[in-house]
Scaffold this active site. Sequence first.
Site, short mmCIF file in Angstrom:
data_model
loop_
_atom_site.label_atom_id
_atom_site.label_comp_id
_atom_site.label_asym_id
_atom_site.label_seq_id
_atom_site.Cartn_x
_atom_site.Cartn_y
_atom_site.Cartn_z
N GLY A 13 39.17 37.61 41.93
CA GLY A 13 38.79 37.70 40.44
C GLY A 13 38.31 39.21 40.22
O GLY A 13 37.29 39.00 39.27
N ALA A 14 38.55 40.08 41.04
CA ALA A 14 37.79 41.36 40.83
C ALA A 14 38.14 42.61 39.88
O ALA A 14 37.55 43.47 39.95
CB ALA A 14 37.31 41.80 42.16
N ARG A 16 37.94 42.50 36.73
CA ARG A 16 37.18 42.78 35.43
C ARG A 16 35.93 41.90 35.65
O ARG A 16 35.86 40.89 36.42
CB ARG A 16 37.91 42.48 34.40
CG ARG A 16 38.54 41.00 34.26
CD ARG A 16 39.45 40.56 32.89
NE ARG A 16 39.68 39.23 32.94
CZ ARG A 16 40.52 38.99 31.97
NH1 ARG A 16 40.88 39.43 30.93
NH2 ARG A 16 41.00 37.70 31.90
N ASP A 63 47.61 35.07 44.43
CA ASP A 63 47.33 33.79 43.75
C ASP A 63 46.49 32.83 44.60
O ASP A 63 46.95 32.48 45.64
CB ASP A 63 48.51 33.12 43.54
CG ASP A 63 48.51 31.68 42.70
OD1 ASP A 63 47.16 31.42 42.71
OD2 ASP A 63 49.45 31.09 42.38
N VAL A 64 45.31 32.69 44.37
CA VAL A 64 44.21 31.87 45.48
C VAL A 64 44.65 30.56 45.43
O VAL A 64 43.91 29.93 46.34
CB VAL A 64 42.81 32.49 45.07
CG1 VAL A 64 42.50 33.63 44.96
CG2 VAL A 64 42.62 31.82 43.63
N SER A 142 28.46 27.75 38.18
CA SER A 142 28.16 27.76 36.76
C SER A 142 27.21 26.99 36.27
O SER A 142 27.14 25.69 36.66
CB SER A 142 29.44 27.90 35.81
OG SER A 142 29.02 27.73 34.54
N TYR A 154 36.41 22.23 34.18
CA TYR A 154 35.67 23.59 34.62
C TYR A 154 34.36 23.05 35.23
O TYR A 154 33.97 23.52 36.13
CB TYR A 154 35.32 24.33 33.26
CG TYR A 154 34.76 25.82 33.71
CD1 TYR A 154 35.44 26.88 34.12
CD2 TYR A 154 33.28 25.94 33.24
CE1 TYR A 154 34.60 28.10 34.54
CE2 TYR A 154 32.83 27.32 33.53
CZ TYR A 154 33.46 28.17 34.36
OH TYR A 154 32.64 29.33 34.52
N ALA A 157 34.93 21.49 38.28
CA ALA A 157 35.28 22.42 39.46
C ALA A 157 34.07 23.24 39.73
O ALA A 157 33.89 23.25 40.99
CB ALA A 157 36.30 23.50 39.02
N LYS A 158 33.14 23.58 38.88
CA LYS A 158 31.80 24.28 39.37
C LYS A 158 31.04 23.44 40.10
O LYS A 158 30.28 23.65 40.92
CB LYS A 158 31.38 24.81 37.88
CG LYS A 158 32.19 26.05 37.34
CD LYS A 158 32.51 26.96 38.21
CE LYS A 158 32.98 28.44 37.80
NZ LYS A 158 33.31 29.35 38.86
#
Length: 253
Positions: A13-14, A16, A63-64, A142, A154, A157-158
């Site tokens: 995801g690098a 941006r 696609d991870v 997060s 989210y 997942a985090k």
Amino acid sequence: MSTTEPRVAIVTGAGRGIGAAIAQRLASDGLKVAVLDLAEEQSQKTVDAITSAGGQALAVGADVSDEDSVKAAVAKVADELGAPTVLVNNAGIIRDNLLFKMTVDDWDAVMGVHLRGAFLMSRETQKYMTEAGFGRIVNLSSVSALGSRGQANYSAAKAGLQGFTKTLAIELGKFGVTTNAIAPGFIESDMTAATAERIGISFDEFIEKTVAQIPVARSGKPEDVAHLASFLISEGAGYVNGQVIYAGGGPFD
């Protein structure tokens, strides 16, 4: 670096935001960096920034959440840059909604990128790390792991990434591989801008309201996370393992 040959890092995801900042920081630290994003062209801007500053980088599309895509991407990195012994699992998406509106696809998409992605990338790179007797895995969690309205997927997942981090720390530590997680608070990024849009206010107003609740009285920048990642990946952080470090301008429970 203590080795004569620069270590190789993969940052997912690098293209941006936080991922781009981490990739550029690691390159400035002397690592060769594979800049991974969903499409190779999405990584090119970050690669150009690294190479123009004198660093070495490779754009990789993957696609991870897809096992074959991950295997092909890691093999490409190993062939073209060298054995990857540093991994930053940063790739992430949001599909925010209140529980009663959230679809199964919303849930699965977020779990696929954050959790399945971190699992697949870590599993595929750990062999290079254990063979080298050195490795660094940094997972991006997060503060939302503590709960966040409209983000059941989210947040789950985090939070899951934190358990994943601690388990890898136990399993891989004896091979010289450390695994830690960074849990950012409010960071100015496209993702937080999307959150502002979801709740119906301007990004500037969202920043202002958020900063009013942050003890250091400012918002976070991607570079704040990159500095912390740089430390955790350094040789000197070899005794820091299995930790979740909150980077949000104040204490979190």
